[in-house]
Design a protein around this motif. Structure first.
Motif, short mmCIF file in Angstrom:
data_model
loop_
_atom_site.label_atom_id
_atom_site.label_comp_id
_atom_site.label_asym_id
_atom_site.label_seq_id
_atom_site.Cartn_x
_atom_site.Cartn_y
_atom_site.Cartn_z
N UNK A 87 0.81 -1.22 0.00
CA UNK A 87 0.00 0.00 0.00
C UNK A 87 0.84 1.27 0.00
N UNK A 88 2.06 1.21 0.56
CA UNK A 88 2.90 2.42 0.62
C UNK A 88 3.30 2.90 -0.76
N UNK A 89 3.23 2.04 -1.77
CA UNK A 89 3.53 2.47 -3.14
C UNK A 89 2.37 3.25 -3.76
N UNK A 90 1.20 3.13 -3.19
CA UNK A 90 -0.01 3.68 -3.82
C UNK A 90 -0.80 4.57 -2.87
N UNK A 91 -0.08 5.33 -2.06
CA UNK A 91 -0.76 6.17 -1.07
C UNK A 91 -1.68 7.18 -1.74
N UNK A 92 -1.22 7.79 -2.83
CA UNK A 92 -2.05 8.79 -3.53
C UNK A 92 -3.32 8.13 -4.07
N UNK A 93 -3.18 6.97 -4.69
CA UNK A 93 -4.33 6.28 -5.27
C UNK A 93 -5.30 5.85 -4.18
N UNK A 94 -4.78 5.39 -3.04
CA UNK A 94 -5.64 4.94 -1.94
C UNK A 94 -6.40 6.12 -1.33
N UNK A 95 -5.70 7.24 -1.16
CA UNK A 95 -6.35 8.44 -0.63
C UNK A 95 -7.51 8.86 -1.53
N UNK A 96 -7.25 8.90 -2.83
CA UNK A 96 -8.29 9.30 -3.78
C UNK A 96 -9.44 8.30 -3.82
N UNK A 97 -9.10 7.02 -3.76
CA UNK A 97 -10.13 5.98 -3.80
C UNK A 97 -11.05 6.08 -2.59
N UNK A 98 -10.48 6.24 -1.41
CA UNK A 98 -11.30 6.28 -0.20
C UNK A 98 -12.06 7.61 -0.07
N UNK A 99 -11.49 8.66 -0.63
CA UNK A 99 -12.23 9.93 -0.67
C UNK A 99 -13.49 9.75 -1.52
N UNK A 100 -13.33 9.07 -2.65
CA UNK A 100 -14.47 8.82 -3.54
C UNK A 100 -15.51 7.94 -2.85
N UNK A 101 -15.05 6.90 -2.17
CA UNK A 101 -15.98 6.01 -1.46
C UNK A 101 -16.69 6.76 -0.33
N UNK A 102 -15.96 7.61 0.39
CA UNK A 102 -16.58 8.36 1.49
C UNK A 102 -17.67 9.28 0.97
N UNK A 103 -17.43 9.92 -0.15
CA UNK A 103 -18.45 10.82 -0.72
C UNK A 103 -19.73 10.05 -1.05
#
Length: 559
Positions: A87-103
């Motif tokens: 997951x540490x390789x994809x922190x930006x992607x994970x942040x964006x993904x979970x932001x989208x899910x939270x919305x």
């Protein structure tokens, strides 16, 4: 001192020193760097390029999943990526993904339409809470029947029960629905046949029956196990799996090199203490990622030294020697080293040297504030050790309140956090250290977890070698209860401390996520360290297997 008086003192000194039969190092010189070891550690350029290519493929997978109207696959992708240890390789992607899910998650009070089933609802809840989102636990109310209890029809949804079990460990104070969820899942998973179903489900059932969980596990160790189980899943993503294996092996070679460069001749200089350099390095796996080398190096050396100091106070030093040592450490000056006996001089010199070495690893503007804070945390440890020594010397059993005031410091929560913060030189500020030393609720929660889990696992062994009382003895004496009853109550305090940690992780805006996560990881390490026994002191047991899996055995790769 005359020859006569010196001889007269020898018997009393010998009588005052205690003895513990610690086994020798399991590893000896195994990890020390040599040409043969260096050859084993080589990781070819082709494999490194493969990793970069696979990372780009995973980023494309994230893009596709993010464009889907149904975020279930996005949640699963985030989950697998994190649990595989990449997951540490994809922190930006994970942040964006979970932001989208939270919305999407705040579409209605019952949660989003895509999370109508238990598995998805619980997975979404856990991932968002881990990310710091204050998602409401009322989303689980829709899985209750008219009687207010979880619907019994859920007992056949094993994947959903496992997901709910993991989500329940992110609970905070007052979340009754998650307390009920934990009890419900434990009851039904305990009677589930773990021999049935896919490998991943079988392993998760077994973990739950032993009350292991993701929230309180060590990421690097858990990812090693998860990679192996994930491979047996028929539906596994080949790109994720290959990247996880290659990345694990690459990071392992880095850890091997670091281990080969860390030396402290414990056996020669301190034969009475635990020789656990490799185990100290294992501690640093709370920052296993390649960019945290300075955290690992500083952490390992400081943990090794605090182990020596702990054993000096617990078993070897006389009361007068310890009194002088505590005073000299408070001075933190080589000018007073001659006040110490020879063996303490070796320890004191090594202690000051380690912090000087740490200074050289840091930019000037960071070292100006981080090293003084870290030194202060070490002084605090020694003060607490000496306070406990005075209790032992005077045969005094403190009240729980007196004990915890000192023992929360000697447990090392603040000390470990301050040491780790020093290594996070790219993100830590002076304000962060000042926040840490005010002991906010998340830090106090970490201190409680460390102290009480340590005490419950080690108190019997420590009593045998004549060490100071623990929370178990203090609680038993103060409240007139049995050992079993005392431990039952202390576990309640541990669980409440985890609720404090979870709660504060959702409210923090003062310090950055890497610093908060480091504090949480320090608390998580306790579940590994003191699962049944103290596997640091007794490192020939599960600790040996853990070290072998992380630092010796790579994943075999298909040709």
């Amino acid at each position: 001192m005359s020859e006569m008086s010196a001889h007269q003192q020898l018997p009393s000194l010998a009588a005052e020193r205690r003895r513990a039969e610690y086994h020798p190092s399991v590893w000896g010189d195994f990890f020390l760097a040599d040409d043969a070891a260096q050859e084993r550690m080589d990781f070819d350029d082709t494999s490194k390029q493969q990793i970069e290519d696979l990372k780009n493929e995973v980023k494309r997978i994230f893009e596709v999943a993010a464009s889907d109207d149904n975020p279930r696959e996005l949640l699963n992708l985030v989950n697998h990526t994190q649990r595989l240890g990449i997951g540490y390789h994809f922190e930006k992607e994970i942040v964006e993904a979970l932001k989208q899910v939270h919305e999407r998650s705040i579409e209605s009070v019952d949660g989003p339409s895509f999370a109508s089933d238990l598995y998805t609802t619980a997975l979404m809840f856990r991932l968002l809470r881990q990310q710091g989102y204050k998602i409401n636990s009322s989303a689980f109310s829709k899985f209750k029947g008219p009687d207010g209890n979880f619907d019994e029809s859920l007992e056949t949804d094993v994947r959903g029960l496992l997901s709910l079990y993991e989500a329940s460990h992110l609970r905070t104070h007052g979340e009754d629905v998650l307390e009920e969820a934990l009890a419900f899942t434990l009851t039904h998973l305990a009677s589930t046949n773990e021999k049935l179903g896919p490998a991943l489900i079988r392993d998760e059932i077994s973990r739950s029956q032993r009350q292991f969980n993701i929230r309180k596990g060590l990421t690097r160790l858990d990812s090693r196990k998860y990679i192996k189980i994930y491979e047996e899943e028929a539906s596994h993503n080949k790109v994720l799996l290959k990247l996880a294996k290659l990345d694990f092996n690459l990071v392992q070679t880095l850890h091997q090199r670091e281990l080969g460069c860390i030396s402290l001749d414990v056996k020669k200089n301190f034969p009475f203490t635990r020789d656990r350099i490799v185990e100290c390095y294992f501690w640093s796996m709370l920052a296993y990622e390649p960019e945290h080398a300075s955290v690992r190096i500083i952490f390992t050396k400081v943990i090794a030294l605090i182990t020596i100091i702990d054993d000096i106070f617990d078993i070897h030093g006389t009361f007068k020697e310890l009194e002088v040592f505590a005073r000299v450490v408070e001075r933190w000056d080589m000018e007073v080293i001659d006040e110490l006996p020879d063996y303490m001089q070796v320890c004191y010199r090594a202690l000051l040297d380690v912090y000087r070495e740490a200074e050289h690893l840091l930019p000037e503007e960071v070292r100006s504030y981080s090293i003084p804070f870290s030194i202060e945390s070490m002084k605090g440890m020694v003060r607490a050790y000496f306070a406990e020594t005075k209790w032992y010397h005077h045969q005094y059993t403190p009240t729980m309140e007196e004990y915890m005031q000192v023992a929360l410091v000697s447990g090392g929560g603040l000390f470990l956090a301050a040491t780790a913060f020093v290594g996070l030189k790219d993100v830590v500020t002076k304000d962060d250290f000042e926040w840490l030393f005010k002991i906010p609720k998340i830090v106090r929660g970490c201190q409680i977890v460390i102290r009480l889990i340590n005490d419950m696992a080690t108190h019997k062994l420590e009593q045998k070698v004549g060490q100071v009382v623990s929370a178990v003895e203090c609680y038993m004496k103060q409240y007139g209860v049995t050992e079993e009853e005392a431990k039952h109550e202390l576990w309640k305090h541990v669980n409440d401390a985890w609720k404090d940690i979870n709660e504060e992780a959702l409210h923090q805006t003062v310090v950055s996520a890497p610093l908060l996560n480091m504090i949480i990881d320090i608390a998580r390490m306790m579940g590994v360290w003191y699962e049944d026994i103290d596997i640091y002191t007794n490192s020939r047991t599960k600790m040996k297997d853990a070290i072998t899996s992380l630092f010796i055995d790579p994943f075999p790769l298909a040709m």
